[in-house]
Each structure stands twice: as C-alpha cells, then as structure tokens.
Design a protein around this motif. Structure first.
Motif, PDB file in Angstrom:
ATOM      1  N   PHE A 118       0.850  -1.184   0.000  1.00 46.15           N
ATOM      2  CA  PHE A 118       0.000   0.000   0.000  1.00 46.15           C
ATOM      3  C   PHE A 118       0.886   1.234   0.000  1.00 46.15           C
ATOM      4  CE2 PHE A 118       0.691  -0.858   4.497  1.00 46.15           C
ATOM      5  CZ  PHE A 118       0.928   0.402   5.031  1.00 46.15           C
ATOM      6  N   THR A 119       0.288   2.381  -0.266  1.00 47.54           N
ATOM      7  CA  THR A 119       0.989   3.654  -0.153  1.00 47.54           C
ATOM      8  C   THR A 119       0.199   4.574   0.765  1.00 47.54           C
ATOM      9  OG1 THR A 119      -0.121   4.580  -2.096  1.00 47.54           O
ATOM     10  CG2 THR A 119       2.020   3.522  -2.467  1.00 47.54           C
ATOM     11  N   ASP A 120       0.915   5.520   1.369  1.00 48.36           N
ATOM     12  CA  ASP A 120       0.224   6.534   2.168  1.00 48.36           C
ATOM     13  C   ASP A 120      -0.310   7.609   1.219  1.00 48.36           C
ATOM     14  OD1 ASP A 120       2.289   8.386   1.622  1.00 48.36           O
ATOM     15  OD2 ASP A 120       3.097   8.354   3.654  1.00 48.36           O
ATOM     16  N   PRO A 121      -1.022   8.608   1.725  1.00 48.81           N
ATOM     17  CA  PRO A 121      -1.612   9.615   0.833  1.00 48.81           C
ATOM     18  C   PRO A 121      -0.605  10.388  -0.024  1.00 48.81           C
ATOM     19  CG  PRO A 121      -2.693   9.698   2.965  1.00 48.81           C
ATOM     20  CD  PRO A 121      -1.513   8.769   3.103  1.00 48.81           C
ATOM     21  N   ASP A 122       0.665  10.411   0.379  1.00 49.48           N
ATOM     22  CA  ASP A 122       1.688  11.104  -0.413  1.00 49.48           C
ATOM     23  C   ASP A 122       2.412  10.188  -1.388  1.00 49.48           C
ATOM     24  OD1 ASP A 122       1.964  13.996   0.400  1.00 49.48           O
ATOM     25  OD2 ASP A 122       1.920  13.036   2.354  1.00 49.48           O
ATOM     26  N   GLY A 123       2.203   8.875  -1.274  1.00 48.08           N
ATOM     27  CA  GLY A 123       2.878   7.943  -2.165  1.00 48.08           C
ATOM     28  C   GLY A 123       4.075   7.228  -1.563  1.00 48.08           C
ATOM     29  N   ASN A 124       4.343   7.421  -0.267  1.00 46.46           N
ATOM     30  CA  ASN A 124       5.380   6.618   0.387  1.00 46.46           C
ATOM     31  C   ASN A 124       4.918   5.166   0.359  1.00 46.46           C
ATOM     32  OD1 ASN A 124       7.249   8.744   1.402  1.00 46.46           O
ATOM     33  ND2 ASN A 124       5.402   9.412   2.473  1.00 46.46           N
ATOM     34  N   ALA A 125       5.794   4.271  -0.094  1.00 43.49           N
ATOM     35  CA  ALA A 125       5.393   2.889  -0.375  1.00 43.49           C
ATOM     36  C   ALA A 125       5.765   1.947   0.761  1.00 43.49           C
ATOM     37  CB  ALA A 125       6.035   2.424  -1.675  1.00 43.49           C
ATOM     38  N   TRP A 126       4.787   1.130   1.143  1.00 46.89           N
ATOM     39  CA  TRP A 126       4.927   0.172   2.234  1.00 46.89           C
ATOM     40  C   TRP A 126       4.662  -1.247   1.733  1.00 46.89           C
ATOM     41  CZ3 TRP A 126       5.779   1.312   7.480  1.00 46.89           C
ATOM     42  CH2 TRP A 126       5.797   2.668   7.822  1.00 46.89           C
ATOM     43  N   ALA A 127       5.363  -2.210   2.326  1.00 42.19           N
ATOM     44  CA  ALA A 127       5.086  -3.629   2.137  1.00 42.19           C
ATOM     45  C   ALA A 127       4.758  -4.214   3.510  1.00 42.19           C
ATOM     46  CB  ALA A 127       6.306  -4.351   1.562  1.00 42.19           C
ATOM     47  N   VAL A 128       3.934  -5.238   3.508  1.00 44.28           N
ATOM     48  CA  VAL A 128       3.650  -5.997   4.726  1.00 44.28           C
ATOM     49  C   VAL A 128       3.963  -7.455   4.406  1.00 44.28           C
ATOM     50  CG1 VAL A 128       1.946  -6.575   6.491  1.00 44.28           C
ATOM     51  CG2 VAL A 128       1.790  -4.371   5.300  1.00 44.28           C
ATOM     52  N   GLN A 129       4.788  -8.082   5.202  1.00 48.54           N
ATOM     53  CA  GLN A 129       5.234  -9.460   4.973  1.00 48.54           C
ATOM     54  C   GLN A 129       4.778 -10.345   6.125  1.00 48.54           C
ATOM     55  OE1 GLN A 129       9.487 -10.057   5.191  1.00 48.54           O
ATOM     56  NE2 GLN A 129       9.390 -12.019   4.127  1.00 48.54           N
ATOM     57  N   GLN A 130       4.394 -11.568   5.804  1.00 51.33           N
ATOM     58  CA  GLN A 130       4.057 -12.537   6.851  1.00 51.33           C
ATOM     59  C   GLN A 130       5.299 -13.285   7.291  1.00 51.33           C
ATOM     60  OE1 GLN A 130       0.570 -15.088   6.662  1.00 51.33           O
ATOM     61  NE2 GLN A 130       1.813 -16.830   7.288  1.00 51.33           N
ATOM     62  N   ILE A 131       5.579 -13.199   8.579  1.00 53.92           N
ATOM     63  CA  ILE A 131       6.587 -14.055   9.230  1.00 53.92           C
ATOM     64  C   ILE A 131       5.975 -14.451  10.560  1.00 53.92           C
ATOM     65  CG2 ILE A 131       8.906 -14.251  10.171  1.00 53.92           C
ATOM     66  CD1 ILE A 131       9.824 -12.115   8.210  1.00 53.92           C
ATOM     67  N   SER A 132       5.528 -15.693  10.666  1.00 52.12           N
ATOM     68  CA  SER A 132       4.857 -16.110  11.903  1.00 52.12           C
ATOM     69  C   SER A 132       5.834 -16.657  12.928  1.00 52.12           C
ATOM     70  CB  SER A 132       3.759 -17.130  11.613  1.00 52.12           C
ATOM     71  OG  SER A 132       4.302 -18.302  11.079  1.00 52.12           O
ATOM     72  N   SER A 133       7.009 -17.064  12.478  1.00 53.97           N
ATOM     73  CA  SER A 133       8.038 -17.502  13.429  1.00 53.97           C
ATOM     74  C   SER A 133       9.403 -17.294  12.788  1.00 53.97           C
ATOM     75  CB  SER A 133       7.850 -18.967  13.828  1.00 53.97           C
ATOM     76  OG  SER A 133       8.008 -19.802  12.701  1.00 53.97           O
ATOM     77  N   ARG A 134      10.388 -17.107  13.596  1.00 58.32           N
ATOM     78  CA  ARG A 134      11.748 -16.869  13.107  1.00 58.32           C
ATOM     79  C   ARG A 134      12.597 -18.117  13.374  1.00 58.32           C
ATOM     80  NH1 ARG A 134      12.301 -11.571  10.912  1.00 58.32           N
ATOM     81  NH2 ARG A 134      10.712 -10.273  11.850  1.00 58.32           N
ATOM     82  N   ALA A 135      13.573 -18.303  12.506  1.00 61.20           N
ATOM     83  CA  ALA A 135      14.476 -19.469  12.663  1.00 61.20           C
ATOM     84  C   ALA A 135      15.311 -19.315  13.913  1.00 61.20           C
ATOM     85  CB  ALA A 135      15.376 -19.584  11.447  1.00 61.20           C
TER      86      ALA A 135
END
Length: 135
Positions: A118-135
């Motif tokens: 998604f982007t904020d109203p100004d166009g700064n770009a975000w990603a959201v990643q799934q990580i349910s557990s870490r190694a």
C-alpha cells in the motif's frame, strides 16, 4: 553491543492528513505530537508491537520530497488477517501476493513469501510481509 533502529522519518506534505492516515487507518499509536515554536512540528507514531517508530514533521526533520520513501516494510504473523484489517480500515491495499519460494519449510505456506502493498496519501510505499516464526 546492540544497534537498534528506532525511528524512520517519512516525508509527507500534510501533517494532519498523514497523522490521520497512520493513526486512524493503519492503527499506529500516536506517541507525541509536539509543536516547537512557529515553524516546527514533530509527530511520532509507532505500529502496534513495533520497536521502531515513524516521524512525520516539518522544520526539525530532514527535508525530503513527500512520497519519496519507498520500501518500508512491516511484518505480521498473519498476512490474510492483516489484509482484511487494512481493507476494513479503508486502506487501498493490494491482494495478498506470493513472492518467491519459501527458503525453508514452514507451518504456513505464506510464511516469508506472503506480502501486501500500500501507499500513504503522499505515495510513500509500504510492504507488509508474513513471518509467523523466526528461525
């Protein structure tokens, strides 16, 4: 020695619009909204559960063009639930996408490879990643 990233400055054109987006639509906590004289205002917001905050502001932050920050990334344990929450909050968000092959076996097929954008109203770009557990 630990080195922790605790603040990222996000360049925006309208502080009140950005504060409303990050606080009301994304659910970030408003840590403070501080006016420093006539020319400076700093707003710090933190995603729930995060050790790193964002700062939006004027006057006392580096001058960057609004919308120029790309590649910010949040991590969640359940990308489908995060997607549903963003949609419910009125955020224009991509469908869940699988990027690449999972680098190791995981209990959930979207771990490490499930993303939304998604982007904020100004166009700064975000990603959201799934990580349910870490190694």
């Amino acid at each position: 020695m630990n080195w922790t990233l605790e603040v990222v400055i996000v360049p925006v054109s309208d502080l009140d619009r950005a504060k409303k987006f990050y606080a009301e639509q994304l659910g970030f906590v408003v840590d403070h909204d501080t006016v420093i004289g006539d020319e400076a205002r700093i707003i710090q917001l933190t995603p729930p559960g995060s050790g790193c905050s964002i700062v939006i502001g004027r006057g006392a932050v580096p001058d960057m063009p609004p919308g120029s920050l790309k590649g910010l990334q949040l991590v969640v344990p359940d990308i489908e639930r995060a997607h549903a929450e963003l949609v419910q909050r009125g955020v224009e968000v991509s469908d869940v996408q699988v990027l690449g092959a999972n680098p190791r076996p995981t209990p959930h097929p979207l771990d490490n490879v499930g993303f939304v954008f998604f982007t904020d109203p100004d166009g700064n770009a975000w990603a959201v990643q799934q990580i349910s557990s870490r190694a």
